[in-house]
Design a protein around this motif. Structure first.
Motif, PDB file in Angstrom:
ATOM      1  N   ALA A 642       0.862  -1.185   0.000  1.00 55.23           N
ATOM      2  CA  ALA A 642       0.000   0.000   0.000  1.00 55.23           C
ATOM      3  C   ALA A 642       0.897   1.233   0.000  1.00 55.23           C
ATOM      4  CB  ALA A 642      -0.899  -0.005   1.224  1.00 55.23           C
ATOM      5  N   ILE A 643       0.776   2.062  -1.048  1.00 53.51           N
ATOM      6  CA  ILE A 643       1.534   3.316  -1.121  1.00 53.51           C
ATOM      7  C   ILE A 643       0.552   4.415  -0.739  1.00 53.51           C
ATOM      8  CG2 ILE A 643       2.870   4.836  -2.621  1.00 53.51           C
ATOM      9  CD1 ILE A 643       2.791   1.855  -4.311  1.00 53.51           C
ATOM     10  N   LYS A 644       0.790   5.046   0.414  1.00 48.95           N
ATOM     11  CA  LYS A 644      -0.165   6.037   0.933  1.00 48.95           C
ATOM     12  C   LYS A 644       0.384   7.439   0.710  1.00 48.95           C
ATOM     13  CE  LYS A 644      -1.284   2.815   4.659  1.00 48.95           C
ATOM     14  NZ  LYS A 644      -1.247   2.587   6.096  1.00 48.95           N
ATOM     15  N   ILE A 645      -0.431   8.286   0.050  1.00 47.64           N
ATOM     16  CA  ILE A 645      -0.041   9.677  -0.192  1.00 47.64           C
ATOM     17  C   ILE A 645      -0.899  10.539   0.732  1.00 47.64           C
ATOM     18  CG2 ILE A 645       0.248  11.462  -1.946  1.00 47.64           C
ATOM     19  CD1 ILE A 645      -0.332   8.857  -3.897  1.00 47.64           C
ATOM     20  N   PHE A 646      -0.249  11.338   1.573  1.00 47.26           N
ATOM     21  CA  PHE A 646      -0.975  12.177   2.542  1.00 47.26           C
ATOM     22  C   PHE A 646      -0.948  13.635   2.099  1.00 47.26           C
ATOM     23  CE2 PHE A 646       0.174   8.446   4.952  1.00 47.26           C
ATOM     24  CZ  PHE A 646      -0.941   8.224   5.747  1.00 47.26           C
ATOM     25  N   GLY A 647      -2.062  14.322   2.283  1.00 46.10           N
ATOM     26  CA  GLY A 647      -2.151  15.746   1.957  1.00 46.10           C
ATOM     27  C   GLY A 647      -3.559  16.243   2.224  1.00 46.10           C
ATOM     28  N   LEU A 656      -1.710  13.113  -7.833  1.00 42.14           N
ATOM     29  CA  LEU A 656      -0.482  12.428  -7.405  1.00 42.14           C
ATOM     30  C   LEU A 656      -0.678  10.919  -7.435  1.00 42.14           C
ATOM     31  CD1 LEU A 656       0.421  14.731  -4.386  1.00 42.14           C
ATOM     32  CD2 LEU A 656       1.784  14.454  -6.463  1.00 42.14           C
ATOM     33  N   GLY A 657      -1.884  10.464  -7.016  1.00 38.19           N
ATOM     34  CA  GLY A 657      -2.200   9.028  -7.034  1.00 38.19           C
ATOM     35  C   GLY A 657      -2.100   8.458  -8.438  1.00 38.19           C
ATOM     36  N   ALA A 658      -2.593   9.212  -9.427  1.00 40.06           N
ATOM     37  CA  ALA A 658      -2.541   8.746 -10.824  1.00 40.06           C
ATOM     38  C   ALA A 658      -1.088   8.634 -11.294  1.00 40.06           C
ATOM     39  CB  ALA A 658      -3.326   9.706 -11.722  1.00 40.06           C
ATOM     40  N   ASP A 672      -1.772  -6.147 -10.550  1.00 40.36           N
ATOM     41  CA  ASP A 672      -3.034  -5.695  -9.925  1.00 40.36           C
ATOM     42  C   ASP A 672      -2.881  -4.277  -9.354  1.00 40.36           C
ATOM     43  OD1 ASP A 672      -3.968  -8.245 -10.421  1.00 40.36           O
ATOM     44  OD2 ASP A 672      -3.621  -8.982  -8.397  1.00 40.36           O
ATOM     45  N   VAL A 673      -2.136  -3.416 -10.079  1.00 40.47           N
ATOM     46  CA  VAL A 673      -1.912  -2.057  -9.562  1.00 40.47           C
ATOM     47  C   VAL A 673      -3.202  -1.255  -9.682  1.00 40.47           C
ATOM     48  CG1 VAL A 673      -0.526   0.041  -9.777  1.00 40.47           C
ATOM     49  CG2 VAL A 673       0.505  -2.185 -10.259  1.00 40.47           C
ATOM     50  N   ALA A 674      -3.631  -0.641  -8.590  1.00 39.42           N
ATOM     51  CA  ALA A 674      -4.893   0.103  -8.623  1.00 39.42           C
ATOM     52  C   ALA A 674      -4.860   1.229  -7.606  1.00 39.42           C
ATOM     53  CB  ALA A 674      -6.059  -0.830  -8.296  1.00 39.42           C
ATOM     54  N   MET A 675      -5.448   2.359  -8.011  1.00 37.17           N
ATOM     55  CA  MET A 675      -5.587   3.474  -7.069  1.00 37.17           C
ATOM     56  C   MET A 675      -6.899   3.292  -6.327  1.00 37.17           C
ATOM     57  SD  MET A 675      -5.073   7.531  -7.791  1.00 37.17           S
ATOM     58  CE  MET A 675      -6.569   7.885  -8.679  1.00 37.17           C
ATOM     59  N   GLU A 676      -6.921   3.753  -5.076  1.00 35.35           N
ATOM     60  CA  GLU A 676      -8.142   3.700  -4.280  1.00 35.35           C
ATOM     61  C   GLU A 676      -9.282   4.351  -5.063  1.00 35.35           C
ATOM     62  OE1 GLU A 676      -8.761   4.584   0.432  1.00 35.35           O
ATOM     63  OE2 GLU A 676      -7.821   6.117  -0.789  1.00 35.35           O
ATOM     64  N   GLU A 776      -6.115   9.001   7.758  1.00 38.27           N
ATOM     65  CA  GLU A 776      -5.321   8.209   8.697  1.00 38.27           C
ATOM     66  C   GLU A 776      -4.501   9.178   9.527  1.00 38.27           C
ATOM     67  OE1 GLU A 776      -1.854   4.869   8.394  1.00 38.27           O
ATOM     68  OE2 GLU A 776      -3.527   4.656   7.017  1.00 38.27           O
ATOM     69  N   ASN A 777      -4.569   9.016  10.844  1.00 37.72           N
ATOM     70  CA  ASN A 777      -3.838   9.903  11.752  1.00 37.72           C
ATOM     71  C   ASN A 777      -4.057  11.379  11.411  1.00 37.72           C
ATOM     72  OD1 ASN A 777      -2.958   7.702  13.180  1.00 37.72           O
ATOM     73  ND2 ASN A 777      -0.989   7.567  12.133  1.00 37.72           N
ATOM     74  N   VAL A 778      -5.313  11.759  11.373  1.00 37.63           N
ATOM     75  CA  VAL A 778      -5.829  13.130  11.158  1.00 37.63           C
ATOM     76  C   VAL A 778      -5.406  13.778   9.843  1.00 37.63           C
ATOM     77  CG1 VAL A 778      -6.033  13.551  13.659  1.00 37.63           C
ATOM     78  CG2 VAL A 778      -4.017  14.390  12.471  1.00 37.63           C
ATOM     79  N   GLN A 779      -5.053  12.986   8.849  1.00 38.44           N
ATOM     80  CA  GLN A 779      -4.744  13.556   7.539  1.00 38.44           C
ATOM     81  C   GLN A 779      -5.521  12.811   6.468  1.00 38.44           C
ATOM     82  OE1 GLN A 779      -0.355  13.091   7.870  1.00 38.44           O
ATOM     83  NE2 GLN A 779      -0.299  15.065   6.847  1.00 38.44           N
ATOM     84  N   ARG A 780      -5.883  13.543   5.415  1.00 38.31           N
ATOM     85  CA  ARG A 780      -6.489  12.863   4.263  1.00 38.31           C
ATOM     86  C   ARG A 780      -5.412  12.046   3.562  1.00 38.31           C
ATOM     87  NH1 ARG A 780     -10.199  17.628   1.508  1.00 38.31           N
ATOM     88  NH2 ARG A 780     -12.055  17.313   2.795  1.00 38.31           N
ATOM     89  N   ARG A 781      -5.842  10.910   2.982  1.00 35.72           N
ATOM     90  CA  ARG A 781      -4.839  10.076   2.306  1.00 35.72           C
ATOM     91  C   ARG A 781      -5.440   9.458   1.049  1.00 35.72           C
ATOM     92  NH1 ARG A 781      -5.566   4.382   5.381  1.00 35.72           N
ATOM     93  NH2 ARG A 781      -7.307   3.869   4.038  1.00 35.72           N
ATOM     94  N   MET A 782      -4.571   9.166   0.110  1.00 33.03           N
ATOM     95  CA  MET A 782      -4.933   8.437  -1.112  1.00 33.03           C
ATOM     96  C   MET A 782      -4.034   7.204  -1.150  1.00 33.03           C
ATOM     97  SD  MET A 782      -6.566   8.158  -3.932  1.00 33.03           S
ATOM     98  CE  MET A 782      -7.336   9.743  -4.083  1.00 33.03           C
ATOM     99  N   VAL A 783      -4.589   6.057  -1.511  1.00 40.39           N
ATOM    100  CA  VAL A 783      -3.802   4.814  -1.486  1.00 40.39           C
ATOM    101  C   VAL A 783      -3.708   4.222  -2.884  1.00 40.39           C
ATOM    102  CG1 VAL A 783      -3.640   2.484  -0.518  1.00 40.39           C
ATOM    103  CG2 VAL A 783      -4.559   4.329   0.875  1.00 40.39           C
TER     104      VAL A 783
END
Length: 921
Positions: A642-647, A656-658, A672-676, A776-783
């Motif tokens: 899981a690659i998590k991008i926080f912002g 950024l997720g794309a 099976d690479v997929a963005m949330e 996650e931990n009070v930040q928005r995230r994209m996985v």
């Protein structure tokens, strides 16, 4: 004792589910998720707070430190939740805690299917018959029915008729709600007897609701049937389900913690068989969708087979070398006694029997008889020597057996202590890896300690009783096999002693080669399981309707069923009413039962992936049920990495997720690479005009209630049908929601009796907004998720880090984190390396204590690097990936190598002391 696939690997976590009827995700995040998250952060023992704000639902998962008692954790969350309630909207139902269960607690999926009944009949039976019976089974925590259509009593108001009679929606809702009520009017006493007075006014059916009065118009009552159609219909739904590409209700059964999965499955099978026999004609329950017990049984069968085959081999080898049934039997007794002690100890310590504890016993099997064999062999040798002496010099059998046991007691005690010391690092691992490996280490160490105890107590006693008159003692020469082995070994030993420099040079070369090979080996956490089943995650474009998503799910099921290996498929699309896993409407999860034939699994998966690639706009991730759940627990997603991008900005996160997704897709081995599934979806925005509302004499609450009632319906009561109860709902006809123009033109009756279209009191237009917001931990995230195929996990993660570091430019305030199995692998390997170093020092000091000589201790320690050579060959023969299983293999290998060295050096020392002319040891 609990019987499971694995020890419970779930970090103590509490899930808070808050329903927010149809509220858009940004409002859910702001009004519901924020206050709950804020209350949970900083609570005692909390290590991570994750949340997901979807359409009309907020799911907040509060993870506690390992070792926290789950009931204490729930108490902390409950107390914090009470404090947060004042900050939550008052018109929403209070947030609920999901039942106590674990990520591995989903023991079974069953499907209720019928060729004759509609989905509403299936759902009613599933909700009110099957679910209630299954919840009564001891050990069941929750039963979640997915799919079907929920039965509802619907009062479908006609805007035209409401306008004609001058009746508002509020008046109709109030009248329908008041149409069903019982009264308790106390008691009446007559002739010394007491009678309870009961006023029966509860609506019994459609006719009672139709005849309820709404208001009076010119002395004529206006009834509900004058302004609305009253009928039974399906409730709006956010999820569907299927079995073998047909519609069904799929029920997920979750167990309580510390419950024996196999016994619970047996109980469930009995109850399901009873239920199946009592279902309405034409309905049946299918139980082959997913059964955790199947995997446990296969795993245990494999381990039992391994233990049995190991025991048979041990018997054969012992008999061949000792050539005595009595001696073999005495030494063999160590196996059942040691395993029995291990099982009782695990039970006493509150552990469960699972593949890890049984695996610990399986790998201990060969070592269990070591001590007993050494004791028996030495007793046989000393008894033989005693029989050769003249009669007047012979000692008693008791003295001989005692001395023979005592002289090798020190070496076997030290050898066993060393093996136990080698396994100690496992008990210092934390997190998932600790929970996974400690039961294996405990089973191994306890079995070994028990075998030592048996070897120095039970074995000598049995040897004293059974060996003095045996053939093994009477014969004064070696067996033919032993003589043959000695003939081969003596010249080999002579060659090695003479050309010792050459031997050391070859060993050193092989050692260097093995260290290089080990450095080049791939890294992974768990070896790939063969579970005999698959779990597929099917995701299409956000904003896709449930009907379309359902059809895509059925297409995937049909592709699966074309494969000869596929036995059954059970699909869950969208979210069930009770489900804390807020799966989106455009996502499906399919559990697939396999029966492998001629093709191997890799071929089947490659075939499936190529078929799924042809589905337009659909992303399919293939996993396995247990592995999928472990991944979900480790990283909060259903993939290996899981690659998590926080912002903060959702549009930036999507962009950024794309970028990350396209870079990861180029990395060899990443599949099976997929963005949330987070993106903009279409909304209809209804913005009320406060001035217009004031002119028409409407409050904002009345207008908002009217919109909710017209579009989705308002529950005003419940109607009882036997043991079941169904919602009584007031709403407008389906046609009102057909398009934007229909919504604008829908007439609303004002309190004055006049009517206006919705367009007169609100601006109604199309808009776009996020479908879900993960935090996650009070930040928005994209996985961005990825699985690994054909390569090692560690290597793929390193390549992904490099690719993202080189080509993805993160704005200020944004950062990337990586989660998944590799984290656990890296943390376990690092800790084992440090602890391993400490253990080697400990072994050296123990050996000096045992031999009183640093030289002898060093000779034994030479076995460790040499044992590495064989271990590395084993890793490369089994795929070239260093997993946690391989690490356990190395630990066992080092222990046994050291043990053998101790016994050999001690034996040579004793022979020298007996003056047998050994000039070099």
């Amino acid at each position: 004792s609990p019987m499971d696939v694995f020890p419970d690997l779930t970090a103590p976590s509490v899930t808070v589910v808050a329903e927010a009827h149809g509220m858009p995700p940004e409002d859910v995040e702001r009004l519901v998720t924020f206050p709950i998250e804020t209350a949970m952060n900083g609570a005692s023992g909390v290590r991570r707070v994750r949340s997901n704000s979807g359409i009309g639902i907020s799911v907040v998962t509060v993870e506690f430190e390992w070792g926290t008692d789950i009931y204490r954790a729930r108490q902390i969350v409950s107390e914090r939740l009470q404090g947060a309630r004042s900050a939550l909207p008052t018109d929403l139902p209070p947030p609920q805690l999901a039942p106590v269960t674990s990520i591995m607690g989903e023991v079974m999926f069953i499907a209720l299917v019928s060729d004759e009944h509609d989905e509403m009949a299936l759902k009613t039976v599933a909700d009110w018959t099957i679910r209630r019976r299954l919840l009564a089974v001891p050990g069941v925590a929750e039963v979640i029915p997915n799919g079907g259509r929920t039965r509802q009593y619907q009062v479908v108001a006609s805007p035209e008729r409401l306008a004609a009679y001058g009746v508002t929606l509020d008046q109709l809702s109030e009248a329908v709600g008041a149409a069903s009520a019982n009264a308790s009017a106390g008691f009446m006493t007559e002739n010394g007897q007491e009678f309870l007075i009961r006023g029966i006014g509860r609506a019994q059916g459609l006719e009672d609701i139709r005849r309820a009065v709404v208001t009076q118009r010119e002395d004529t009552p206006v009834l509900v049937q004058d302004v609305a159609e009253v009928d039974i219909g399906p409730a709006p739904r956010r999820g569907s389900a299927g079995y073998n590409a047909g519609s069904a209700v799929v029920l997920g059964i979750q167990k309580q913690p510390d419950i024996n999965t196999l016994k619970l499955t047996e109980r469930l099978d009995r109850v399901i068989a009873d239920l199946d026999a009592s279902l309405p004609e034409g309905m049946r329950i299918e139980t082959d969708a997913f059964r955790q017990a199947d995997f446990i049984e296969v795993a245990i069968d494999n381990l039992v087979t391994a233990v049995r085959d190991g025991a048979v081999l041990v018997v054969l080898i012992m008999f061949v070398f000792l050539y005595s049934l009595r001696a073999t039997g005495i030494a063999l007794l160590a196996i059942p006694l040691s395993l029995l002690v291990a099982v009782l100890t695990i039970r006493f310590l509150g552990g469960s029997l699972n593949t890890m504890t049984l695996g610990g016993m399986a790998i201990a099997l060969g070592a269990l008889v070591d001590d007993a064999i050494i004791v028996v062999e030495n007793i046989v040798r000393r008894l033989r020597e005693n029989t050769r002496l003249p009669e007047d010099q012979r000692r008693s059998h008791l003295a001989v057996v005692f001395e023979a046991t005592r002289e090798i007691e020190a070496s076997i005690v030290f050898a066993t202590l060393i093996i136990i010391l080698v396994f100690l690092p496992l008990f210092f691992l934390s997190g998932v890896e600790g929970r996974l490996l400690q039961p294996l280490g405990l089973a191994y160490v306890v079995s070994l300690a028990a075998s030592l105890l048996v070897a120095v107590t039970v074995t000598p006693v049995l040897a004293l009783i059974g060996l003095p008159g045996s053939r093994a003692v009477k014969q004064d020469h070696d067996t033919k096999l032993i003589s043959g082995l000695k003939r081969v070994y003596r010249p080999a030993l002579g060659f090695a002693m003479h050309y010792w420099r050459l031997v050391i040079a070859v060993a050193a070369t092989l050692l260097v080669a093995s260290i290089i090979a080990l450095a080049m080996a791939g890294r992974g956490f768990l070896p790939e399981f063969n579970e005999g089943s698959l779990t597929l995650s099917v995701v299409t474009l956000p904003g896709t309707s449930l009907e379309e998503s359902d059809a895509i799910g059925q297409r995937v099921e049909r592709i699966l069923l074309e494969q000869p290996e596929v036995v059954a498929t059970a699909r869950r699309t969208g979210r069930a009413e009770l489900d804390p896993h807020a799966q989106q409407v455009f996502a499906s999860e399919i559990d697939v039962t396999l029966e492998m034939g001629e093709r191997d699994k890799a071929e089947l998966l490659a075939n499936l992936r190529s078929s799924f690639a042809l589905l337009p706009g659909t992303n399919v991730i293939i996993g396995q049920p247990i592995s999928h759940r472990i991944d979900h627990m480790l990283s909060g997603t259903r993939a290996n990495i899981a690659i998590k991008i926080f912002g903060e900005d959702l549009a930036d996160l999507r962009s950024l997720g794309a970028q990350v997704e396209s870079r990861v897709a180029e990395v060899p081995g990443a599949v099976d690479v997929a963005m949330e599934e987070q993106s903009e979806i279409p909304f209809v925005s209804v913005r009320f005009d406060r001035l217009a509302l004031a002119n028409y004499g409407l409050t904002m609450r009345q207008a908002a209630n009217a919109l909710e009632t017209a579009m989705t319906g308002t529950t005003v009561g419940r109607i009882l049908e036997g043991q079941a109860s169904h919602d009584l709902v007031v709403r407008f006809p389906e046609a009102v929601r057909d398009n934007l123009q229909a919504i604008r033109q829908t007439m609303l009756t004002l309190p004055s009796g006049a009517s206006v279209p919705f367009a007169a009191i609100a601006d109604i237009e199309r808009a776009r907004g996020p479908n879900t917001i993960g935090r996650e931990n009070v930040q928005r995230r994209m996985v961005v998720m990825a699985n690994v195929a054909g390569r090692d996990l560690g290597g793929v993660v390193d390549d992904i880090r490099r690719a993202i570091g080189e080509s993805v430019d993160l704005p200020p305030g944004y950062h990337v984190e990586y989660g998944g199995q590799f984290e656990s692998a890296a943390s376990a390997n690092t800790r084992l390396m440090f602890l391993g170093g400490a253990v080697i020092v400990g072994i050296f000091l123990l050996l000096i204590g045992a031999f009183g000589s640093a030289r002898s201790a060093l000779i034994v320690m030479l076995n460790l690097p040499l044992a590495l050579i064989g271990g590395v060959v084993g890793v490369w023969l089994t795929g070239g990936i260093l997993t946690i299983a391989a690490v356990i293999g190395f630990i066992t290998l080092f222990g046994i190598a050291t043990r053998n060295g101790v016994i050999l050096v001690d034996h040579i020392g004793r022979l020298r002391a007996e003056g047998l002319g050994l000039d070099r040891a």
